[in-house]
Design an enzyme around this catalytic site. Structure first.
Site, short mmCIF file in Angstrom:
data_model
loop_
_atom_site.label_atom_id
_atom_site.label_comp_id
_atom_site.label_asym_id
_atom_site.label_seq_id
_atom_site.Cartn_x
_atom_site.Cartn_y
_atom_site.Cartn_z
CG PHE A 1 -1.63 -1.35 1.41
CD1 PHE A 1 -2.56 -1.82 0.50
CD2 PHE A 1 -1.27 -2.15 2.48
CE1 PHE A 1 -3.13 -3.08 0.67
CE2 PHE A 1 -1.84 -3.40 2.65
CZ PHE A 1 -2.78 -3.87 1.75
N GLY B 1 -0.62 -7.54 -4.71
CA GLY B 1 -1.94 -8.06 -4.40
C GLY B 1 -3.07 -7.72 -5.35
CB ILE C 1 -12.92 -3.20 -15.99
CG1 ILE C 1 -13.45 -1.90 -15.38
CG2 ILE C 1 -12.56 -4.21 -14.90
CD1 ILE C 1 -12.46 -1.10 -14.55
CG ASN D 1 -9.78 -10.29 -13.95
OD1 ASN D 1 -10.82 -10.35 -13.29
ND2 ASN D 1 -9.01 -11.34 -14.16
CE LYS E 1 -13.17 -14.80 -9.01
NZ LYS E 1 -13.02 -16.19 -9.45
CE LYS F 1 -9.35 6.68 -17.30
NZ LYS F 1 -9.91 8.02 -17.61
N GLY F 2 -5.99 2.96 -13.67
CA GLY F 2 -5.88 2.21 -12.41
C GLY F 2 -7.04 2.45 -11.46
N GLY G 1 -6.41 1.33 -7.94
CA GLY G 1 -5.83 1.12 -6.62
C GLY G 1 -6.05 2.27 -5.65
CD GLU G 2 -2.81 4.96 -5.57
OE1 GLU G 2 -2.83 5.21 -4.36
OE2 GLU G 2 -1.91 4.27 -6.10
#
Lengths: 744, 201
Positions: free
Chosen positions: A243, A470, A632, A634, A636, A704-705, A707-708
């Site tokens: 993280f 992860g 997107i 994936n 899942k 695009k991401g 995570g944040e």
């Protein structure tokens, strides 16, 4: 079933490609490699926050059973990168950034590693910790953020931004001013940071190390120890969460290298959980003040956003704390001011949603406050001030589908049931509230290299020196390649976690999917072109054709306009007398200016919660997490990441706070008992929805991401819902019953 | 029955193991609050230990201070059991000892004499996954995978002990296991699915 639903269903049936390794316990994390003759290193920590070590007695520790060495500033070998002498520094050496572990007798923060005990077993090493005797000259530390930030002479690195008029909000028909406080939060990934270092001779180093970028760690170590990069190998096969904590190289890594060289044996260092609070960074403490005003119809007239976050005394760490106010909403008059406050603590580091997570808590809370004063629905207020262009850079957003997120989230959470007046809605004696907030983060695409090996049995191996902490990078990259090559997932093997592979970026800033994904696409395309060239050269049926006449799919090369003319990859490589195709490509990044677009990911979180009016107990009943992150890859794994971000945001809002004894500088809750992270029973059911429209300005991949943005905005959505339920506004995280007016 | 070579009597064993436990299992943050020691402790002799791990009998000589967790990870090489805090607060190290879930970081290895330990490595039947492992895969009940072995070991006893009848009771039981990636929702879904399937696990 529409295309989206078909896609969601198909990826939901797939499993993570590294899943079986992880659920059977076979996946090896950095501390889990066993090397012959390995010794164990444990740190002795400073018991003061500031001062110097007058003397250190290591004789008893050295005499203790199994102890091989005790390394500290008096006997630490010279490290090229520790020298401050810039003029005589060799070209392949850079000065180590931050605290030089085991180097000098200066104490900069409480719990600083001041010596390393190396012993034959972990038990013997631990037993010797208390035998080391340090005498200090103590200086009173500066720890108290809330007090010290008021003293302007203590601030540094002030950065101002202004467009239009300053403090214009004060002239608006309706405005609010409020201050927001977020304490230090600690990443606390479940895997403890760890390093195993082993030298071959004097100049070849291998480390098994927990980090978010094996390539970054390789370069740092090579430049610290003055070694050619190729002589340093960093292996980071699996990462047990990070993280942000793995975005730089911390004390355990060079300390293990120093010790392994000194005792001529492999050395393993695993941090303890309390050390995870002091030795690997944290989200800095921040204070913010927002002034925001609108005309009576809700059009924003001015935003002023001021922020201070702490850094250490020995290093600058800046965050984009106030930046979000410059670009999320259309507003002609915006001014921001940001400063650092150096404290006698260790240096912070980016933590999930850095800057924006804290900044959006303030801005999105302030907008909510303004909406009540304006008597305008908070979602409506945001739509009224929606911007197609980034108001700071004046570049159009490559895509901004926030309005779709608002519409879906309102419907799913049952926004129509929300009471416009706080504190009116009740259910079984509990007060019910609805809240929402927006999150935003940059969506860049950087440089990455990928090697692709297409074997004559049709399998494709892809290699790059990144790590997967992860989110499911391995799984996503496998999918990208399988789709591009039109082959089954099982035929693709994605290798990572080793610095000897072609260089890739550190995993951070939500950039891995777009950056490495684009490189994977380029590698596949290059392989396909090689196959086409071989077919034209060696296969008679394709003689006189050009590459545009051919296509590659399902392990076949065929004519675009006649799929009866085809040759298998196996056959083609055979007649070309090749066992494989082996290429390495580098995909370049593009800045927003080059793209002529501002590229961002967006999220909107909706929350429904219940508050017990008798004691202030809060139950978050439902969260709807929506995101606009391009295509997107994936569903899942992206869904799991969004749910995980909500959990992180719940922690930020409800419980996470590193508490300090401001006299000694010691963290008084440095454990998973004292520092409460969300547990199973504290997590609301979360629905996830994606806009899932490819952002074509991000290249062929269109992704695009997430995570944040999965975490950014969650805390504000919760405090906004809390206000809607109770009429009580909490501007200082975490929310506690005391802050709602209840006694402890 | 001779429990352990460390002392002749069971009482002596308990006293000694308790004091070792007090010294070595106390969170280091508390221990360090005391003054440094002036006496070098004597070398600790190795103790004999016989126990079964994943159905295999082990005759070992172990440091009396070694936790079951460190025995598994550092001595035997069963690294599937994870170290997350060494204070019994996170659940990453949970294994089954005679069928009961146990924080292996809080259990001194020598106290497991003649007991039977099951770790994540012993859950699958060869290449055939345990139903709980299959459910974790299907429901994407993990991200980084580090807390996963502990979650799965807890999940199995959750169902076996009849605590998986509702999602609420699953959550309460599973509060022993922290997941920082935040896979909780998918973990609960997996456990509920296995419980509802009625499979004997």
């Amino acid at each position: 079933m529409n295309q989206d639903e078909l896609f969601y269903k198909s990826t939901m049936e797939e499993e993570r490609v590294d899943g079986i390794e992880k659920i059977t316990g076979r996946a090896k994390y950095s501390a889990e490699h066993s090397l012959p003759n390995m010794a164990y290193g444990v740190f002795v920590e400073s018991r003061i926050a500031k001062g110097t070590i007058k003397s250190m007695d290591i004789t008893k520790a050295l005499a203790s059973d199994g102890v091989i060495d005790v390394i500290y500033y008096e006997n630490c070998p010279a490290i090229p990168g520790y020298s401050t002498d810039a003029t005589n520094r060799p070209k392949n050496v850079s000065e180590w950034r931050g605290h030089k572990v085991l180097h000098d007798n200066v104490v900069r923060f409480f719990g600083q590693p001041i010596a390393l005990i190396v012993a034959d077993t972990l038990e013997n090493a631990n037993a010797a910790i208390r035998l080391v005797k340090a005498e200090y000259d103590t200086v009173i530390p500066e720890i108290d953020f809330d007090k010290l930030r008021l003293d302007e002479s203590k601030l540094k690195g002030t950065n101002n931004y202004k467009r239009g008029e300053e403090k214009k909000y004060k002239q608006a028909a309706v405005f609010i001013e409020a201050e927001y406080n977020i304490p230090i939060e600690v990443h606390n990934p479940m895997e403890l940071h760890a390093t195993i270092a082993v030298w071959e001779g004097d100049d070849k180093l291998t480390v098994y190390d927990k980090n978010q970028g094996p390539r970054n760690t390789q370069v740092t170590l090579a430049r610290t120890f003055g070694l050619p990069e190729k002589n340093v190998r960093v292996i980071t096969e699996n990462v047990g969460g990070a993280f942000g904590s793995g975005l730089r190289t911390w004390a355990n890594t060079p300390a293990a290298c120093i010790a392994a060289k000194k005792i001529q044996r492999p050395v393993k260092i695993v941090l303890t959980r309390p050390q995870m609070f002091t030795m690997i960074g944290y989200r800095p403490h921040s204070w913010q003040k927002v002034g925001i005003g609108a005309d009576n119809s809700g059009i924003l007239q001015g935003i002023s956003h001021e922020g201070i976050s702490n850094t250490s005394k020995y290093e600058d760490f800046r965050e984009g704390l106030v930046n979000v106010s410059r670009y999320l909403y259309a507003c002609a008059n915006v001014d921001t001011k940001y400063s650092m406050l150096p404290l006698d603590l260790s240096t912070p580091i980016w933590m999930r949603g850095p800057g924006e997570a804290s900044g959006c808590f303030a801005l999105e809370s302030a907008l909510d406050e303004l909406s009540y004063k304006l008597k305008i629905d908070p979602v409506e207020l945001r739509i009224k001030n929606f911007s197609d262009i980034n108001p700071e850079s004046k570049l159009p957003f490559s895509a901004n589908n926030l309005k779709d997120c608002y519409a879906y989230g309102k419907e799913k959470i049952g926004w129509s049931k929300r009471s416009k007046t706080p504190g009116l809605l009740k259910e079984n004696g509990w007060q019910i509230g609805y809240g929402m907030a927006v999150g935003v983060f940059g969506a860049g695409k950087g440089v990455a290299s990928v090697r692709a090996i297409l074997n004559n049995n049709g399998t494709l191996v892809l290699e790059t020196a990144i790590s997967d902490m992860g989110p499911g990078t391995t799984t996503s990259m496998t999918r990208i390649a399988a789709e591009k090559m039109q082959i089954p997932l099982e035929k693709v093997k994605f290798k990572l976690g080793d610095s000897s592979l072609p260089p890739g970026p550190s995993q951070g800033g939500s950039g891995t999917t777009s950056t490495v994904g684009s490189a994977v696409l380029l590698a596949c395309e290059t392989v396909q072109n090689k196959l086409k060239e071989l077919a034209i050269k060696f296969a008679p049926e394709f003689a006189n054709k050009t590459v545009t006449d051919l296509l590659v799919e399902n392990s076949l090369v065929q004519l675009v306009n006649n799929d009866q003319v085809k040759i298998s990859i196996t056959e083609l490589l055979k007649i070309a007398e090749k066992s494989n195709i082996d290429i390495t490509v580098t995909s370049t990044g593009k800045t927003a200016q080059e793209l002529k677009f501002a590229t961002n990911s967006f999220s909107v979180h909706f929350v429904r919660l219940a508050v017990n009016p008798k004691n202030g107990a809060i139950k978050i009943q439902q969260v709807v997490a929506t995101a606009d992150a391009g295509k997107i890859i994936n569903y899942k794994t992206a869904r799991s990441q969004m749910i995980g971000g909500v959990v992180g945001g719940v922690g930020m809002a409800m419980s996470e706070e590193a508490k300090f004894d401001t006299v000694t500088g010691q963290i008084i809750n440095a454990s998973l008992h004292g520092y409460h992270v969300p547990l199973h029973s504290e997590i609301p059911p979360t629905d996830v929805w994606f806009v899932n429209k490819p952002d074509n300005n991000m290249g062929e991949l269109g992704a695009k991401g997430v995570g944040e943005i999965s975490l950014i905005g969650v805390a504000a959505a919760i405090t906004n819902a809390l206000y809607n339920a109770t009429g009580k506004r909490v501007r200082s995280l975490p929310i506690t019953p005391q802050k709602l007016g209840f006694k402890a | 029955m001779k429990r352990c070579a460390i002392s002749d009597t069971r009482r002596g064993f308990i006293i000694k193991s308790a004091s070792i436990a007090a010294l070595y299992l106390t969170p280091s943050i508390l221990v360090k609050a005391y003054a440094t020691e002036s006496v070098i402790p004597l070398p600790i002799p190795k103790e004999k230990l016989q126990l079964t791990i994943n159905g295999k009998l082990f005759n070992l000589e172990v440091d009396a201070r070694t936790s079951l967790l460190n025995l598994l990870r550092e001595e035997i090489g069963y690294t599937g059991t994870k170290k997350g805090c060494e204070m019994g607060q996170c659940g990453a190290c949970i294994v089954h000892v005679n069928g009961k879930r146990t924080n292996s970081c809080l259990s001194l290895a020598v106290t497991n004499e003649k007991l039977s330990v099951t770790t994540i490595e012993g859950l699958a039947n060869g290449e055939a996954l345990h139903p709980m492992q299959e459910a974790f895969l299907k429901n994407d009940s993990f991200q980084c995978g580090y807390c996963t072995p502990g979650q799965i070991m807890s999940a199995v006893t959750c169902v076996r002990e009849g605590k998986a009848k509702t999602k609420a009771s699953i959550k309460n039981y599973m509060d022993s296991n922290i997941c920082r990636c935040g896979a909780y929702q998918n973990i609960v879904d997996a456990i509920y699915e296995v419980a509802q399937s009625g499979k004997k696990i």
